[in-house]
Design a protein around this motif. Sequence first.
Motif, short mmCIF file in Angstrom:
data_model
loop_
_atom_site.label_atom_id
_atom_site.label_comp_id
_atom_site.label_asym_id
_atom_site.label_seq_id
_atom_site.Cartn_x
_atom_site.Cartn_y
_atom_site.Cartn_z
N ASP A 220 10.12 -7.53 -11.64
CA ASP A 220 11.79 -7.91 -10.65
C ASP A 220 11.29 -7.99 -9.48
O ASP A 220 9.99 -7.62 -9.42
CB ASP A 220 12.71 -7.03 -11.26
N VAL A 221 12.94 -7.13 -8.62
CA VAL A 221 12.52 -7.39 -7.19
C VAL A 221 11.36 -6.38 -7.03
O VAL A 221 10.64 -6.64 -5.72
CB VAL A 221 14.13 -7.83 -6.59
N THR A 222 11.74 -5.24 -7.36
CA THR A 222 10.34 -4.12 -7.13
C THR A 222 10.00 -3.71 -7.82
O THR A 222 8.85 -2.76 -7.50
CB THR A 222 11.62 -3.23 -6.94
N MET A 335 5.94 -2.22 2.44
CA MET A 335 7.65 -2.76 2.15
C MET A 335 8.45 -2.06 3.77
O MET A 335 9.18 -2.85 3.46
CB MET A 335 8.37 -2.54 0.97
N LEU A 336 8.11 -1.19 2.78
CA LEU A 336 8.81 0.27 4.24
C LEU A 336 8.33 -0.18 5.92
O LEU A 336 9.06 0.05 6.67
CB LEU A 336 9.22 1.54 3.51
N LYS A 337 7.43 -0.01 5.53
CA LYS A 337 6.67 -0.24 7.00
C LYS A 337 6.70 -1.74 7.93
O LYS A 337 7.01 -1.19 8.76
CB LYS A 337 5.19 -0.15 7.23
N TYR A 338 6.44 -2.80 7.34
CA TYR A 338 7.31 -4.46 7.56
C TYR A 338 8.26 -4.40 6.80
O TYR A 338 8.51 -5.66 7.44
CB TYR A 338 5.89 -4.92 7.07
N LYS A 339 8.95 -4.06 6.72
CA LYS A 339 10.65 -4.52 5.98
C LYS A 339 10.85 -5.20 5.09
O LYS A 339 11.26 -6.42 5.44
CB LYS A 339 11.61 -4.45 7.22
N ILE A 340 10.23 -5.52 4.43
CA ILE A 340 9.80 -6.61 3.61
C ILE A 340 11.02 -5.68 2.02
O ILE A 340 10.53 -5.04 1.57
CB ILE A 340 8.30 -6.83 2.91
N ASN A 341 12.17 -7.14 1.88
CA ASN A 341 12.88 -6.79 0.28
C ASN A 341 12.26 -7.34 -0.55
O ASN A 341 12.96 -6.81 -1.74
CB ASN A 341 13.74 -7.64 1.15
N ASP A 342 10.93 -8.13 -1.16
CA ASP A 342 10.54 -8.71 -2.94
C ASP A 342 9.23 -8.37 -2.45
O ASP A 342 8.38 -9.05 -2.00
CB ASP A 342 10.85 -10.40 -3.11
N LEU A 343 9.22 -7.49 -4.15
CA LEU A 343 7.36 -7.15 -3.69
C LEU A 343 6.92 -8.85 -4.60
O LEU A 343 5.70 -8.47 -3.78
CB LEU A 343 7.19 -6.57 -5.66
N ARG A 344 7.27 -9.01 -4.68
CA ARG A 344 6.79 -10.37 -5.54
C ARG A 344 5.77 -11.30 -4.41
O ARG A 344 4.29 -11.63 -4.75
CB ARG A 344 8.00 -10.84 -6.47
N ARG A 352 1.85 -18.99 4.36
CA ARG A 352 2.98 -18.53 5.93
C ARG A 352 3.98 -16.79 5.99
O ARG A 352 3.86 -16.12 6.58
CB ARG A 352 4.67 -19.10 5.45
N PHE A 353 3.67 -16.32 4.48
CA PHE A 353 4.09 -15.01 4.38
C PHE A 353 2.97 -14.26 5.29
O PHE A 353 2.75 -13.06 5.77
CB PHE A 353 4.25 -14.31 3.03
N LEU A 354 0.96 -14.55 4.27
CA LEU A 354 0.18 -13.49 5.21
C LEU A 354 0.23 -13.38 6.47
O LEU A 354 -1.22 -12.58 6.85
CB LEU A 354 -1.04 -14.22 3.24
#
Length: 358
Positions: A220-222, A335-344, A352-354
């Motif tokens: 799921d999201v996490t 995720m915490l360091k870069y404030k990313i909200n979806d683990l997937r 574009r993400f990478l």
Amino acid sequence: MQKRLLLLFRYPGQQLNSSEIKTFISDIEIKLRGQLSSIKDIKGLEDFRVQALGKKSELYSVLRNIGELPPEERKLAGESVNKLKTILEQEISVLEAELKKKAGAERLIADAIDVTMPGEYKRLGALHPVTQVMEEIVEIFKPLGYSVVHGPEIEHEFFNFDALNIPADHPARDMQDTFYLGADTVLRTHTSPVQARTMMQSKPPIRVLSPGKVYRSDYDVTHTPMFHQIEGLYVDEGIKFSHLKGTLLYFAKRMFGQDTSIRLRPSYFSFTEPSAEVDVTCVACKGKGCRICKGTGWLEILGCGMVNPNVFKHVGYPESTTGFAFGMGIERIAMLKYKINDLRLFFENDARFLRQFS
Ligand code: PHE
């Protein structure tokens, strides 16, 4: 011309005088020169060579039929044909050299590289954010004397569970969490089996970090079925909980900034006793309370505890041995360091993400 030629030579009785032979050969010469002057390429020249001098050419047929001429004319005809043949051969080879030179020059122009044109832009790759964070964590612990060890991802149930004091009826072994590859082989569900392997292979003092992939049947999201953890283990005489806390506070400040605090909440892991879950000051609101930390001001980052004496017993260490262990999800830290909200996002390989981490 061919027809006329055949006619000329067909009848032995027919007398040809020298001027007729000369005219006949010079007609051929005029015609061939006309053709030669209009040749534009090597292929055309080759065709001309065959047609003008080959077995089916008019010149050749003169030579072939020379015996039918009156004897006094044979010499003249033979000489004239051979002279023309030699001239033509020379001109063909001159033209051939010219055409080859021209073709070479044209090829050079066609193949030429315009060094002023803009180049093809090749993007440089970069380390995946998970790898970057993993390396960053290792760098943070290095000054404390930790070295990196690795263990297998396909793990024996014994190291993944038994040696870590996780009994057979423990819920963590549930088929829903663990990928079983065989009756007693699993995809490791955490990096903690490397603790057991390290302790079985070496004697205290031990200070190791073990990063790597772990697997759980979850999505799921996490949660993703594969993610990364890093395990820390410190074993020696006289290790106390305060050492663990100091180590983690040092880590949290280095990872999230000097203004970061940690909070330990009692927890349970069968291979540590006592156990704790560790929170850091919320990276977004710095502890005031926001949507990300659900108003608490804290974010959970890892599990830890003092190594359970039962684990030391399993690996054959004396009772006086003490130590602590901690384990964290690398994606969670990223995720915490870069404030990313979806683990997937980490596993979709969207450039574009990478690219944002290069
Ligand atoms: N292995 C535990 C987990 O995956 C984390 C942990 C590691 C807890 C070491 C205590 C000590 O949840």
